[in-house]
Scaffold this motif. Structure first.
Motif, PDB file in Angstrom:
ATOM      1  N   MET A 124       0.310   5.729 -34.382  1.00 22.27           N
ATOM      2  CA  MET A 124       1.412   5.912 -35.324  1.00 22.27           C
ATOM      3  C   MET A 124       2.255   7.147 -35.004  1.00 22.27           C
ATOM      4  SD  MET A 124       1.767   3.541 -37.515  1.00 22.27           S
ATOM      5  CE  MET A 124       0.903   2.007 -37.291  1.00 22.27           C
ATOM      6  N   PRO A 129       5.064   3.499 -31.057  1.00 23.17           N
ATOM      7  CA  PRO A 129       3.842   2.801 -31.477  1.00 23.17           C
ATOM      8  C   PRO A 129       3.872   1.331 -31.079  1.00 23.17           C
ATOM      9  CG  PRO A 129       4.798   4.036 -33.313  1.00 23.17           C
ATOM     10  CD  PRO A 129       5.784   4.085 -32.201  1.00 23.17           C
ATOM     11  N   ASP A 156       8.226  -9.157 -43.975  1.00 21.18           N
ATOM     12  CA  ASP A 156       8.615  -8.201 -42.940  1.00 21.18           C
ATOM     13  C   ASP A 156       7.352  -7.953 -42.108  1.00 21.18           C
ATOM     14  OD1 ASP A 156       9.117  -5.796 -41.472  1.00 21.18           O
ATOM     15  OD2 ASP A 156      10.736  -5.329 -42.863  1.00 21.18           O
ATOM     16  N   ALA A 159       6.457  -4.238 -41.060  1.00 23.56           N
ATOM     17  CA  ALA A 159       6.025  -3.381 -42.174  1.00 23.56           C
ATOM     18  C   ALA A 159       4.648  -3.842 -42.660  1.00 23.56           C
ATOM     19  CB  ALA A 159       7.043  -3.442 -43.318  1.00 23.56           C
ATOM     20  N   VAL A 162       1.868  -2.658 -40.325  1.00 20.96           N
ATOM     21  CA  VAL A 162       1.542  -1.237 -40.492  1.00 20.96           C
ATOM     22  C   VAL A 162       0.691  -1.033 -41.747  1.00 20.96           C
ATOM     23  CG1 VAL A 162       2.497   1.071 -40.948  1.00 20.96           C
ATOM     24  CG2 VAL A 162       3.567  -0.395 -39.227  1.00 20.96           C
ATOM     25  N   VAL A 163       1.086  -1.679 -42.848  1.00 17.33           N
ATOM     26  CA  VAL A 163       0.324  -1.538 -44.096  1.00 17.33           C
ATOM     27  C   VAL A 163      -1.110  -2.033 -43.913  1.00 17.33           C
ATOM     28  CG1 VAL A 163       0.139  -2.319 -46.502  1.00 17.33           C
ATOM     29  CG2 VAL A 163       2.374  -1.693 -45.558  1.00 17.33           C
ATOM     30  N   ALA A 166      -3.123   0.215 -41.490  1.00 14.67           N
ATOM     31  CA  ALA A 166      -3.429   1.479 -42.159  1.00 14.67           C
ATOM     32  C   ALA A 166      -4.583   1.274 -43.137  1.00 14.67           C
ATOM     33  CB  ALA A 166      -2.184   2.012 -42.889  1.00 14.67           C
TER      34      ALA A 166
ATOM     35  N   GLY B 167      -0.775   2.438 -46.591  1.00 15.56           N
ATOM     36  CA  GLY B 167       0.484   1.891 -46.084  1.00 15.56           C
ATOM     37  C   GLY B 167       1.676   2.777 -46.414  1.00 15.56           C
ATOM     38  N   LEU B 170       1.548   5.972 -44.246  1.00 14.81           N
ATOM     39  CA  LEU B 170       1.599   5.887 -42.784  1.00 14.81           C
ATOM     40  C   LEU B 170       2.885   5.252 -42.262  1.00 14.81           C
ATOM     41  CD1 LEU B 170      -1.989   5.395 -41.473  1.00 14.81           C
ATOM     42  CD2 LEU B 170      -0.649   7.444 -41.815  1.00 14.81           C
ATOM     43  N   TRP B 171       3.523   4.452 -43.078  1.00  8.29           N
ATOM     44  CA  TRP B 171       4.796   3.856 -42.660  1.00  8.29           C
ATOM     45  C   TRP B 171       5.786   4.929 -42.163  1.00  8.29           C
ATOM     46  CZ3 TRP B 171       7.045  -0.360 -41.028  1.00  8.29           C
ATOM     47  CH2 TRP B 171       8.426  -0.544 -41.158  1.00  8.29           C
ATOM     48  N   TRP B 174       5.631   5.656 -38.566  1.00  5.49           N
ATOM     49  CA  TRP B 174       6.254   4.561 -37.826  1.00  5.49           C
ATOM     50  C   TRP B 174       7.784   4.700 -37.859  1.00  5.49           C
ATOM     51  CZ3 TRP B 174       4.816   0.622 -34.774  1.00  5.49           C
ATOM     52  CH2 TRP B 174       5.678  -0.452 -34.627  1.00  5.49           C
ATOM     53  N   MET B 188      14.938   1.418 -42.578  1.00  5.64           N
ATOM     54  CA  MET B 188      13.486   1.231 -42.546  1.00  5.64           C
ATOM     55  C   MET B 188      12.852   1.591 -43.893  1.00  5.64           C
ATOM     56  SD  MET B 188      12.421   2.394 -38.693  1.00  5.64           S
ATOM     57  CE  MET B 188      10.957   1.370 -38.556  1.00  5.64           C
ATOM     58  N   ARG B 191      13.412  -1.458 -46.017  1.00  4.60           N
ATOM     59  CA  ARG B 191      12.497  -2.522 -45.616  1.00  4.60           C
ATOM     60  C   ARG B 191      11.117  -2.316 -46.221  1.00  4.60           C
ATOM     61  NH1 ARG B 191      12.214  -2.602 -39.389  1.00  4.60           N
ATOM     62  NH2 ARG B 191      10.345  -3.774 -39.926  1.00  4.60           N
ATOM     63  N   MET B 192      10.660  -1.070 -46.197  1.00  6.32           N
ATOM     64  CA  MET B 192       9.329  -0.795 -46.730  1.00  6.32           C
ATOM     65  C   MET B 192       9.287  -1.023 -48.231  1.00  6.32           C
ATOM     66  SD  MET B 192       6.301  -0.024 -45.959  1.00  6.32           S
ATOM     67  CE  MET B 192       4.789   0.787 -46.451  1.00  6.32           C
ATOM     68  N   ARG B 194      11.086  -3.059 -49.900  1.00  2.00           N
ATOM     69  CA  ARG B 194      11.120  -4.501 -50.119  1.00  2.00           C
ATOM     70  C   ARG B 194       9.780  -5.171 -49.803  1.00  2.00           C
ATOM     71  NH1 ARG B 194      11.585  -9.330 -48.443  1.00  2.00           N
ATOM     72  NH2 ARG B 194      12.688 -10.670 -49.886  1.00  2.00           N
ATOM     73  N   GLU B 195       9.159  -4.777 -48.686  1.00  2.00           N
ATOM     74  CA  GLU B 195       7.894  -5.418 -48.307  1.00  2.00           C
ATOM     75  C   GLU B 195       6.791  -5.069 -49.302  1.00  2.00           C
ATOM     76  OE1 GLU B 195       7.218  -7.801 -46.426  1.00  2.00           O
ATOM     77  OE2 GLU B 195       5.040  -7.728 -46.262  1.00  2.00           O
ATOM     78  N   MET B 196       6.783  -3.836 -49.806  1.00  2.00           N
ATOM     79  CA  MET B 196       5.777  -3.471 -50.796  1.00  2.00           C
ATOM     80  C   MET B 196       6.001  -4.242 -52.089  1.00  2.00           C
ATOM     81  SD  MET B 196       3.488  -1.750 -49.448  1.00  2.00           S
ATOM     82  CE  MET B 196       2.540  -0.245 -49.425  1.00  2.00           C
ATOM     83  N   ARG B 198       7.429  -7.186 -52.250  1.00  2.00           N
ATOM     84  CA  ARG B 198       7.075  -8.571 -51.933  1.00  2.00           C
ATOM     85  C   ARG B 198       5.558  -8.783 -52.005  1.00  2.00           C
ATOM     86  NH1 ARG B 198       5.179 -11.881 -48.914  1.00  2.00           N
ATOM     87  NH2 ARG B 198       4.284 -10.270 -47.591  1.00  2.00           N
ATOM     88  N   LEU B 199       4.826  -7.839 -51.387  1.00  2.00           N
ATOM     89  CA  LEU B 199       3.375  -7.931 -51.378  1.00  2.00           C
ATOM     90  C   LEU B 199       2.821  -7.857 -52.806  1.00  2.00           C
ATOM     91  CD1 LEU B 199       1.489  -8.245 -48.981  1.00  2.00           C
ATOM     92  CD2 LEU B 199       1.269  -5.770 -48.868  1.00  2.00           C
TER      93      LEU B 199
END
Lengths: 226, 226
Positions: A124, A129, A156, A159, A162-163, A166, B167, B170-171, B174, B188, B191-192, B194-196, B198-199
């Protein structure tokens, strides 16, 4: 011309340079696993590997070289274990591989908390990376799944990778801090496998594409207290 | 009796010990943010804070004390920002808090990659990570959500909290490695977030309980290439 692999034996027993290199690396992993990077020195590793310092220096000029080689070893090891003979790439959902990949990653991480942590941080923090062989393959398989008909919309993949990575590599620190017995450690390992599978089934893929895994998840579900 | 807060001024200007402590801590964050823990020394921090070394030592005996105080500052800061005036605990789904909590965490982490990394590692490596105030509150809110009717079945709130926090923190490493411009970094960060979200919406809560957030997610979905 005599290259490095043709060098005559310098110790009492005849050594194959490649085998010597692997012995040094195995010793480095042992030291890193018990004491982390702070405890690593070339002379300690040489001693443990049963080679003299000069020999160790021929293979690894600095401590950082040894750490980098360990990071590469982790990448190669996981790449082989997870993707080695599983490169079907036919776009079909594979029940076994998803659960196996999760188990291999969780088990490796819990058994090797220091190696996993070193791998994660080194990759990272590197300039690129995405060039790490294992990260690249892991992200690609996430992307393949995300773009298939078996996954949810709008993932994504980078992303998410990475999550997930991690999480895999930091959970063991939590396990180490919170378990006193082997039994407790095993229970926490099973919990992580299950939660990663659950997150995968509900947050990533379409559960209906993987009825067998969904069943596995349902069967092992803890009761919700309401 | 004269306590430490009643001490007479020792420098040219009258100093309030609590204010001095905060100035030293702010200087420590600046040093950690630019050079990480390796660059941290009490004398450098004292110089930056404009106090003499003796004064700095009165507040923090060792480098480790300073790092621990920084970890506590991060915990307190996030605790206030995320849970400060949002402790309704009425079991109702809150659209705003979920998305806000995600944004606050992602933004803090991307703006403070070193502080986030130090926090994560220090907490995860401690003897009892569950005692950290922010971790505890974060895991509790995950547990509350997991046990409510708005979430999916069988969530392991503790494992999920570790994965999510790992996540978030550590993102940024990246991002730092993969962005050259402010614009790239901002993309970026989005994006993070949004992905969090979404998850969270697909892997944790029941999306139908949060129609407003689901709409936000649908509107910002990248197109799936098939």
């Amino acid at each position: 011309m005599v290259g490095p692999t043709d060098a005559p034996p310098s110790g009492r027993r005849r050594r194959n340079p490649q085998a010597t290199r692997e012995e040094i690396l195995a010793a480095a992993r042992t030291v890193l696993a018990s004491d982390g990077p702070d405890g690593l020195s070339l002379s300690r590793v040489a001693h443990l590997a049963g080679v003299n310092r000069g020999t160790a220096y021929q293979h690894f000029e600095t401590r950082d070289d040894l750490i980098q080689a360990t990071v590469d070893w982790v990448s190669e090891h996981l790449l082989q274990r997870i993707f080695g003979d599983n490169d079907e790439g036919d776009g079909q959902p594979h029940n076994r591989p998803i659960f196996e990949a999760i188990s291999i990653l969780v088990d490796f991480a819990v058994e090797n908390p220091e190696l996993g942590r070193i791998w994660l941080f080194s990759v990272m923090s590197s300039d690129n990376p995405g060039e790490n062989a294992f990260f690249r393959r892991f992200a690609q398989s996430t992307r393949d799944l995300a773009e298939s008909e078996h996954s949810e919309e709008g993932i994504d993949a980078e992303a998410l990778s990475v999550v997930m990575l991690a999480g895999y590599f930091l959970w063991p620190l939590w396990v180490r801090a919170n378990s006193r017995t082997t039994r407790e450690r095993e229970a926490m390992t099973r919990r992580m496998r299950r939660e990663m599978l659950r997150l995968m089934m509900h947050g990533v893929v379409r559960a209906e594409s993987f009825p067998h895994l969904q069943q596995l998840l349902d069967d092992s579900a803890p009761q919700k207290s309401r």
